[in-house]
Design a protein around this motif. Structure first.
Motif, PDB file in Angstrom:
ATOM      1  N   MET A   1       0.824  -1.201   0.000  1.00  0.00           N
ATOM      2  CA  MET A   1       0.000   0.000   0.000  1.00  0.00           C
ATOM      3  C   MET A   1       0.864   1.259   0.000  1.00  0.00           C
ATOM      4  SD  MET A   1      -1.542  -0.113   3.868  1.00  0.00           S
ATOM      5  CE  MET A   1      -0.746   0.748   5.238  1.00  0.00           C
ATOM      6  N   ILE A   2       0.287   2.341  -0.500  1.00  0.00           N
ATOM      7  CA  ILE A   2       0.902   3.664  -0.468  1.00  0.00           C
ATOM      8  C   ILE A   2       0.124   4.519   0.509  1.00  0.00           C
ATOM      9  CG2 ILE A   2       1.593   5.678  -1.821  1.00  0.00           C
ATOM     10  CD1 ILE A   2       2.936   3.002  -2.639  1.00  0.00           C
ATOM     11  N   CYS A   3       0.851   5.213   1.371  1.00  0.00           N
ATOM     12  CA  CYS A   3       0.218   5.974   2.445  1.00  0.00           C
ATOM     13  C   CYS A   3       0.953   7.306   2.628  1.00  0.00           C
ATOM     14  CB  CYS A   3       0.318   5.148   3.732  1.00  0.00           C
ATOM     15  SG  CYS A   3      -1.032   5.343   4.870  1.00  0.00           S
ATOM     16  N   PRO A   4       0.249   8.426   2.804  1.00  0.00           N
ATOM     17  CA  PRO A   4       0.915   9.715   2.998  1.00  0.00           C
ATOM     18  C   PRO A   4       1.515   9.858   4.395  1.00  0.00           C
ATOM     19  CG  PRO A   4      -1.451   9.997   3.153  1.00  0.00           C
ATOM     20  CD  PRO A   4      -1.223   8.572   2.759  1.00  0.00           C
ATOM     21  N   HIS A   5       2.357  10.880   4.564  1.00  0.00           N
ATOM     22  CA  HIS A   5       3.082  10.996   5.831  1.00  0.00           C
ATOM     23  C   HIS A   5       3.196  12.434   6.350  1.00  0.00           C
ATOM     24  CE1 HIS A   5       6.646  11.016   2.838  1.00  0.00           C
ATOM     25  NE2 HIS A   5       6.485  12.274   3.261  1.00  0.00           N
TER      26      HIS A   5
ATOM     27  N   GLY B   1      -0.320  17.157  -2.079  1.00  0.00           N
ATOM     28  CA  GLY B   1      -1.263  16.091  -2.430  1.00  0.00           C
ATOM     29  C   GLY B   1      -1.012  14.818  -1.650  1.00  0.00           C
ATOM     30  N   TYR B   2      -2.099  14.104  -1.348  1.00  0.00           N
ATOM     31  CA  TYR B   2      -2.025  12.856  -0.569  1.00  0.00           C
ATOM     32  C   TYR B   2      -2.889  11.793  -1.241  1.00  0.00           C
ATOM     33  CZ  TYR B   2      -0.965  16.548   2.834  1.00  0.00           C
ATOM     34  OH  TYR B   2      -0.466  17.658   3.458  1.00  0.00           O
ATOM     35  N   GLY B   3      -2.361  10.573  -1.317  1.00  0.00           N
ATOM     36  CA  GLY B   3      -3.134   9.493  -1.875  1.00  0.00           C
ATOM     37  C   GLY B   3      -2.972   8.205  -1.088  1.00  0.00           C
ATOM     38  N   SER B   4      -4.050   7.464  -0.953  1.00  0.00           N
ATOM     39  CA  SER B   4      -4.017   6.128  -0.378  1.00  0.00           C
ATOM     40  C   SER B   4      -4.317   5.130  -1.490  1.00  0.00           C
ATOM     41  CB  SER B   4      -5.059   5.976   0.752  1.00  0.00           C
ATOM     42  OG  SER B   4      -4.480   6.232   2.000  1.00  0.00           O
ATOM     43  N   ILE B   5      -3.380   4.204  -1.702  1.00  0.00           N
ATOM     44  CA  ILE B   5      -3.479   3.226  -2.778  1.00  0.00           C
ATOM     45  C   ILE B   5      -3.135   1.846  -2.207  1.00  0.00           C
ATOM     46  CG2 ILE B   5      -2.477   2.491  -4.989  1.00  0.00           C
ATOM     47  CD1 ILE B   5      -1.770   5.490  -5.452  1.00  0.00           C
ATOM     48  N   VAL B   6      -3.843   0.825  -2.650  1.00  0.00           N
ATOM     49  CA  VAL B   6      -3.504  -0.552  -2.254  1.00  0.00           C
ATOM     50  C   VAL B   6      -3.274  -1.391  -3.503  1.00  0.00           C
ATOM     51  CG1 VAL B   6      -4.663  -0.518  -0.020  1.00  0.00           C
ATOM     52  CG2 VAL B   6      -5.964  -1.181  -2.065  1.00  0.00           C
TER      53      VAL B   6
ATOM     54  N   SER C   1      -2.958  15.049   6.397  1.00  0.00           N
ATOM     55  CA  SER C   1      -3.026  13.804   5.610  1.00  0.00           C
ATOM     56  C   SER C   1      -3.632  12.631   6.364  1.00  0.00           C
ATOM     57  CB  SER C   1      -1.625  13.405   5.142  1.00  0.00           C
ATOM     58  OG  SER C   1      -0.802  13.024   6.231  1.00  0.00           O
ATOM     59  N   GLY C   2      -3.862  12.784   7.655  1.00  0.00           N
ATOM     60  CA  GLY C   2      -4.371  11.674   8.461  1.00  0.00           C
ATOM     61  C   GLY C   2      -5.640  11.028   7.919  1.00  0.00           C
ATOM     62  N   PRO C   3      -6.659  11.798   7.562  1.00  0.00           N
ATOM     63  CA  PRO C   3      -7.882  11.177   7.036  1.00  0.00           C
ATOM     64  C   PRO C   3      -7.640  10.362   5.763  1.00  0.00           C
ATOM     65  CG  PRO C   3      -8.325  13.423   7.724  1.00  0.00           C
ATOM     66  CD  PRO C   3      -6.842  13.251   7.773  1.00  0.00           C
ATOM     67  N   ILE C   4      -6.711  10.818   4.908  1.00  0.00           N
ATOM     68  CA  ILE C   4      -6.406  10.078   3.689  1.00  0.00           C
ATOM     69  C   ILE C   4      -5.649   8.798   4.034  1.00  0.00           C
ATOM     70  CG2 ILE C   4      -5.421  10.219   1.376  1.00  0.00           C
ATOM     71  CD1 ILE C   4      -7.632  12.345   2.130  1.00  0.00           C
ATOM     72  N   ALA C   5      -4.666   8.911   4.923  1.00  0.00           N
ATOM     73  CA  ALA C   5      -3.874   7.748   5.323  1.00  0.00           C
ATOM     74  C   ALA C   5      -4.752   6.650   5.915  1.00  0.00           C
ATOM     75  CB  ALA C   5      -2.809   8.167   6.333  1.00  0.00           C
ATOM     76  N   CYS C   6      -5.792   7.033   6.619  1.00  0.00           N
ATOM     77  CA  CYS C   6      -6.668   6.055   7.274  1.00  0.00           C
ATOM     78  C   CYS C   6      -7.330   5.102   6.281  1.00  0.00           C
ATOM     79  CB  CYS C   6      -7.743   6.765   8.088  1.00  0.00           C
ATOM     80  SG  CYS C   6      -7.148   7.431   9.647  1.00  0.00           S
ATOM     81  N   HIS C   7      -7.506   5.523   5.047  1.00  0.00           N
ATOM     82  CA  HIS C   7      -8.154   4.658   4.062  1.00  0.00           C
ATOM     83  C   HIS C   7      -7.333   3.391   3.820  1.00  0.00           C
ATOM     84  CE1 HIS C   7     -11.613   7.046   2.562  1.00  0.00           C
ATOM     85  NE2 HIS C   7     -10.890   8.064   3.001  1.00  0.00           N
TER      86      HIS C   7
ATOM     87  N   SER D   1       5.725   4.947   1.866  1.00  0.00           N
ATOM     88  CA  SER D   1       5.341   6.216   2.497  1.00  0.00           C
ATOM     89  C   SER D   1       5.706   7.383   1.585  1.00  0.00           C
ATOM     90  CB  SER D   1       6.060   6.347   3.851  1.00  0.00           C
ATOM     91  OG  SER D   1       5.732   7.565   4.479  1.00  0.00           O
ATOM     92  N   SER D   2       4.703   8.102   1.106  1.00  0.00           N
ATOM     93  CA  SER D   2       4.973   9.251   0.230  1.00  0.00           C
ATOM     94  C   SER D   2       3.792  10.206   0.198  1.00  0.00           C
ATOM     95  CB  SER D   2       5.267   8.785  -1.203  1.00  0.00           C
ATOM     96  OG  SER D   2       5.616   9.886  -2.026  1.00  0.00           O
ATOM     97  N   ASP D   3       4.103  11.472   0.080  1.00  0.00           N
ATOM     98  CA  ASP D   3       3.132  12.475  -0.336  1.00  0.00           C
ATOM     99  C   ASP D   3       3.308  12.691  -1.831  1.00  0.00           C
ATOM    100  OD1 ASP D   3       2.454  12.662   2.347  1.00  0.00           O
ATOM    101  OD2 ASP D   3       3.722  14.422   2.701  1.00  0.00           O
ATOM    102  N   PHE D   4       2.387  13.425  -2.429  1.00  0.00           N
ATOM    103  CA  PHE D   4       2.468  13.668  -3.867  1.00  0.00           C
ATOM    104  C   PHE D   4       2.932  15.110  -4.110  1.00  0.00           C
ATOM    105  CE2 PHE D   4       0.242   9.667  -3.857  1.00  0.00           C
ATOM    106  CZ  PHE D   4       0.681   9.046  -5.020  1.00  0.00           C
TER     107      PHE D   4
END
Length: 278
Positions: free
Chosen positions: A49-53, A271-276, A59-65, A188-191
């Motif tokens: 998975m990709i998660c923001p930091h 920018g923040y993205g949550s990807i699996v 970014s917390g709400p996005i990371a939670c996905h 772990s990355s932001d966009f």
């Protein structure tokens, strides 16, 4: 046993245990979050998975996905790959014989997997100093601690060198050491950084498309041609490669938003993205 103490507690996230727990819960229930607390109701075969930091308020709400999507499962180890923003220490570094401390308690570093990784590729060095100030791995850990009540371990991997050659080799090695273990790979990355909101959305959409196809060559091509300022691009690429090696065939974008979408200040956003990957 070494102890890696928090570097950004009280800044990127609350430094006190109960306040931190509440803020994480608030992120899950936020209008940009998954709107449910973990664990989720169904187990899914997710490999990476990709998660923001960024700071949890951004970014917390996005990371939670991403975390919510995997929260019905149990893992022995989270392999967390992140950029070294400070540029201190080794080009590619991990650690062993160490506990990682957060306001929610200590997590043990998986020394066995650290040794296996170093044996697989000679450019990974074991060096605590490389990790002392870096937030990209640190901010993932409280989220994982709150979602998973079992005693998991972590394998942190910090990157100064984020070139395609290095990250592809790293991804292959991470996949190899993961095959016999119940692990989750976290990139772990932001966009996009510090662009107007509409520009960030456009840039990041272009970069996310090859991520979802697990196309690393196209990912680096878009990154270079469009000059997308994703800070952890190597962590994304290594996670893509490891996930492909372990059988993933596609990525799924769970949520994308910018700091501007969340705060309303849209002149200069991240920018923040949550990807699996599955």
């Amino acid at each position: 046993m070494q102890v890696r103490t928090p570097a950004v507690a009280g800044m990127f996230y609350a430094g006190e245990k109960n306040q931190l727990k509440k803020s994480i819960h608030d992120c899950y229930l936020h209008s940009f979050g998954p709107k449910s607390l973990p664990p989720s109701s169904s187990k899914k075969n997710i490999i990476g998975m990709i998660c923001p930091h960024a700071g949890f308020m951004y970014s917390g709400p996005i990371a939670c996905h991403s975390v919510y999507e995997i929260s019905a499962n149990q893992y022995e180890t989270f392999i967390i790959i992140g950029p070294n923003h400070w540029g201190i220490g080794c080009n590619v570094s991990s650690i062993k014989e160490c506990t990682w401390e957060t306001p929610l308690g200590e997590v043990i570093v998986d020394s066995k997997l650290a040794d296996e990784l170093v044996n697989e590729i000679n450019f990974v060095e074991l060096d605590l100093f490389s990790h002392t100030k870096e937030h990209s791995i640190e901010v993932q850990i409280p989220m994982l601690q709150e979602a998973f009540q079992n005693a998991f371990k972590i394998l942190p991997i910090s990157l100064i060198d984020q070139t395609k050659k290095t990250t592809v080799e790293l991804g292959k090695a991470v996949a190899k050491i993961s095959k016999k273990n119940k692990v989750m790979i976290v990139g772990s990355s932001d966009f996009t950084h510090y662009e107007p909101n509409d520009v960030a959305h456009k840039q990041d959409k272009a970069l996310i498309e090859p991520i979802l196809r697990l196309d690393i060559d196209e990912f680096y091509k878009v990154l270079e041609e469009k000059q997308v300022s994703a800070c952890g691009y190597g962590a994304i690429a290594a996670t893509m490669q490891a996930s492909k090696e372990l059988g993933a065939t596609e990525g799924k974008l769970l949520k994308y938003a910018t700091s501007g979408d969340i705060t309303g200040e849209k002149s200069s956003v991240v920018g923040y993205g949550s990807i699996v990957f599955s």
